[in-house]
Design an enzyme around this catalytic site. Structure first.
Site, mmCIF file in Angstrom:
data_model
loop_
_atom_site.group_PDB
_atom_site.id
_atom_site.type_symbol
_atom_site.label_atom_id
_atom_site.label_comp_id
_atom_site.label_asym_id
_atom_site.label_seq_id
_atom_site.Cartn_x
_atom_site.Cartn_y
_atom_site.Cartn_z
ATOM 1 C CB CYS A 246 -0.933 0.007 1.206
ATOM 2 S SG CYS A 246 -1.981 -1.433 1.293
ATOM 3 C CG HIS B 287 -3.172 3.411 3.025
ATOM 4 N ND1 HIS B 287 -3.500 3.205 1.706
ATOM 5 C CD2 HIS B 287 -3.229 2.186 3.617
ATOM 6 C CE1 HIS B 287 -3.746 1.927 1.515
ATOM 7 N NE2 HIS B 287 -3.595 1.285 2.658
ATOM 8 C CG ASN C 34 -6.576 -0.731 1.525
ATOM 9 O OD1 ASN C 34 -5.891 -0.267 0.612
ATOM 10 N ND2 ASN C 34 -6.052 -1.254 2.621
HETATM 11 O O1 UT7 Z 1 -3.580 -1.300 3.789
HETATM 12 C C1 UT7 Z 1 -3.161 -2.021 4.916
HETATM 13 C C2 UT7 Z 1 -4.056 -3.154 5.125
HETATM 14 N N1 UT7 Z 1 -4.884 -3.314 6.218
HETATM 15 C C3 UT7 Z 1 -5.276 -2.496 7.220
HETATM 16 O O2 UT7 Z 1 -4.925 -1.385 7.349
HETATM 17 C C4 UT7 Z 1 -6.216 -3.080 8.203
HETATM 18 C C5 UT7 Z 1 -5.959 -2.625 9.611
HETATM 19 N N2 UT7 Z 1 -6.950 -3.216 10.528
HETATM 20 C C6 UT7 Z 1 -8.241 -2.867 10.520
HETATM 21 O O3 UT7 Z 1 -8.677 -2.007 9.768
HETATM 22 C C7 UT7 Z 1 -9.172 -3.541 11.520
HETATM 23 O O4 UT7 Z 1 -8.397 -4.277 12.443
HETATM 24 C C8 UT7 Z 1 -10.213 -4.470 10.851
HETATM 25 C C9 UT7 Z 1 -11.217 -3.639 10.053
HETATM 26 C C10 UT7 Z 1 -9.522 -5.460 9.914
HETATM 27 C C11 UT7 Z 1 -10.986 -5.267 11.898
HETATM 28 O O5 UT7 Z 1 -11.601 -4.365 12.808
HETATM 29 P P1 UT7 Z 1 -11.456 -4.601 14.370
HETATM 30 O O6 UT7 Z 1 -12.233 -3.553 15.037
HETATM 31 O O7 UT7 Z 1 -9.980 -4.688 14.680
HETATM 32 O O8 UT7 Z 1 -12.193 -5.966 14.568
HETATM 33 P P2 UT7 Z 1 -11.641 -7.333 15.192
HETATM 34 O O9 UT7 Z 1 -10.630 -7.954 14.265
HETATM 35 O O10 UT7 Z 1 -11.248 -7.098 16.614
HETATM 36 O O11 UT7 Z 1 -12.932 -8.205 15.160
HETATM 37 C C12 UT7 Z 1 -14.042 -7.893 16.009
HETATM 38 C C13 UT7 Z 1 -15.151 -8.884 15.709
HETATM 39 C C14 UT7 Z 1 -14.663 -10.334 15.710
HETATM 40 O O12 UT7 Z 1 -15.692 -11.132 16.251
HETATM 41 P P3 UT7 Z 1 -15.621 -11.603 17.805
HETATM 42 O O13 UT7 Z 1 -14.362 -12.400 17.921
HETATM 43 O O14 UT7 Z 1 -15.602 -10.335 18.610
HETATM 44 O O15 UT7 Z 1 -16.853 -12.405 17.953
HETATM 45 C C15 UT7 Z 1 -14.530 -10.667 14.260
HETATM 46 O O16 UT7 Z 1 -14.695 -12.030 13.981
HETATM 47 O O17 UT7 Z 1 -15.674 -8.639 14.426
HETATM 48 C C16 UT7 Z 1 -15.672 -9.871 13.677
HETATM 49 N N3 UT7 Z 1 -15.546 -9.537 12.269
HETATM 50 C C17 UT7 Z 1 -16.601 -9.245 11.501
HETATM 51 N N4 UT7 Z 1 -17.902 -9.179 11.770
HETATM 52 C C18 UT7 Z 1 -18.730 -8.841 10.757
HETATM 53 C C19 UT7 Z 1 -14.415 -9.444 11.533
HETATM 54 N N5 UT7 Z 1 -14.727 -9.103 10.274
HETATM 55 C C20 UT7 Z 1 -16.077 -8.981 10.228
HETATM 56 C C21 UT7 Z 1 -16.978 -8.639 9.210
HETATM 57 N N6 UT7 Z 1 -18.307 -8.559 9.516
HETATM 58 N N7 UT7 Z 1 -16.606 -8.338 7.959
#
Ligand code: UT7
Length: 319
Positions: free
Chosen positions: A110, A244, A274
């Site tokens: 990225c 970004h 993204n």
């Molecule tokens: O360009 C560089 C590439 N990437 C990034 O910059 C990504 C950086 N990270 C992020 O943007 C965030 O960490 C995410 C958007 C990927 C995830 O958000 P989060 O607030 O960190 O969520 P999490 O990983 O802590 O997940 C929270 C919950 C989990 O469920 P439980 O364990 O609490 O029951 C996940 O399984 O949300 C769940 N979850 C979803 N639920 C519905 C994860 N993805 C999804 C989804 N829809 N698409």
């Protein structure tokens, strides 16, 4: 002597994929995606190739710059999702645009557009009177696992480009890396080698979201502060910040730590998600075409991504 931006362009696939549509494919919802990421919809390649998008973006940037392809001294493409391992996307563009210059691709995920600008600055330093085309183009849809809700909702496809000419619009640029596979990787396939004895992994992107999130906020703050310090530009003097477009919460957290108001921040994450390296170039082109950038405006661009890579620059808009 470094460069100033002479023109920009961008191109997106036709197909719009909404959060609602994704909610019928994986266990997710429009509400979760909007509140956790700020993404509403994204564009995804269907009939287009990423090379075609790159070519369209480059052609628009050339038109905007008033330069012809024959005047180009170098083409650099930033991509992790090119149509071919070889020839490079840059070599294909050289042919399709009718240029006659050296051409190569780079991989900084990225942060690719910023890395490409940094490399271009090196070319200008050794020979001032040049025209360089920098293109960032991605089809992230070919790398992600469309059954993995934790990644497939985040990415989109698209391309952006800029034509650079000799000038002193680049005030400072800084790139960095903290090499590590685990936080974000997409393996290459071993093809059908009968000799390879390891695991033949599927080429899907895997990400530790929270680890990347933490790296993103810290590195964006650090790199922006570094380039501000290097130039002596004060935050209040910035006209726009172009961060970004990975997650609106990352952007908000970084701006808050930098004490820069959100009214100075350009975003398009709601519409495009993204698009990896292409984010910065598309954002710049959309701001240019919307008439938001005034001659003399100071812009801070910042990115982070797989690698892990990071970077930031301060540019004066000289157009
Ligand atoms: O360009 C560089 C590439 N990437 C990034 O910059 C990504 C950086 N990270 C992020 O943007 C965030 O960490 C995410 C958007 C990927 C995830 O958000 P989060 O607030 O960190 O969520 P999490 O990983 O802590 O997940 C929270 C919950 C989990 O469920 P439980 O364990 O609490 O029951 C996940 O399984 O949300 C769940 N979850 C979803 N639920 C519905 C994860 N993805 C999804 C989804 N829809 N698409």
């Amino acid at each position: 002597m470094s460069f100033s931006i002479l023109g920009t362009g961008s191109a997106l696939p036709e197909r719009v994929v909404t959060n609602e549509e994704l909610s019928h494919m994986v266990d997710t919802s429009d509400a979760w995606i909007r509140t956790r990421t700020g993404i509403r919809e994204r564009r995804v390649c269907s009939s287009e190739t990423v090379t075609e998008l790159a070519c369209q973006a480059a052609a628009k940037a050339l038109t905007d710059s008033g330069c012809t392809a024959a005047e180009l001294d170098l083409i650099i493409c930033a991509t992790i999702s090119a149509d071919y391992a070889t020839p490079s996307m840059a070599c294909i563009l050289q042919d399709k645009l009718g240029a006659h210059c050296p051409a190569f691709d780079i991989n900084a995920a990225c942060t690719g557009f910023l890395y490409a600008l940094d490399i271009a600055a090196g070319y200008f330093a050794r020979k001032a009177d040049q025209k360089i085309l920098v293109v960032a183009a991605e089809a992230m849809s070919r790398l992600i696992d469309w059954q993995d809700r934790s990644t497939c909702v985040l990415f989109g496809d698209g391309a952006g480009a800029a034509v650079l000419g000799a000038g002193d619009g680049l005030l400072a640029i800084r790139t960095g890396a903290k090499g590590s596979i685990a936080p974000l990787y997409a393996p290459s396939s071993w093809g059908n080698s009968p000799f390879y004895t390891g695991n033949s992994a599927q080429p899907y992107l895997v990400m530790e979201g929270q680890e990347v999130f933490r790296f993103a906020v810290t590195s964006m703050v650090q790199t922006v502060e570094d380039v501000l310090a290097q130039t002596g530009v004060r935050k209040e003097e910035l006209a726009w910040v172009l961060p970004h477009q990975a997650n609106i919460r990352i952007i908000d957290a970084a701006l808050s730590r930098l004490k820069i108001g959100s009214e100075k921040c350009l975003t398009n994450i709601a519409d495009h998600g993204n698009t990896s390296a292409a984010c910065a170039a598309i954002l710049l082109d959309e701001a240019n075409r919307a008439g938001k950038l005034k001659k003399g405006d100071l812009l801070a661009m910042t990115a982070f991504g797989g690698g892990l890579t990071t970077g930031a620059c301060i540019l004066r808009w000289d157009k």
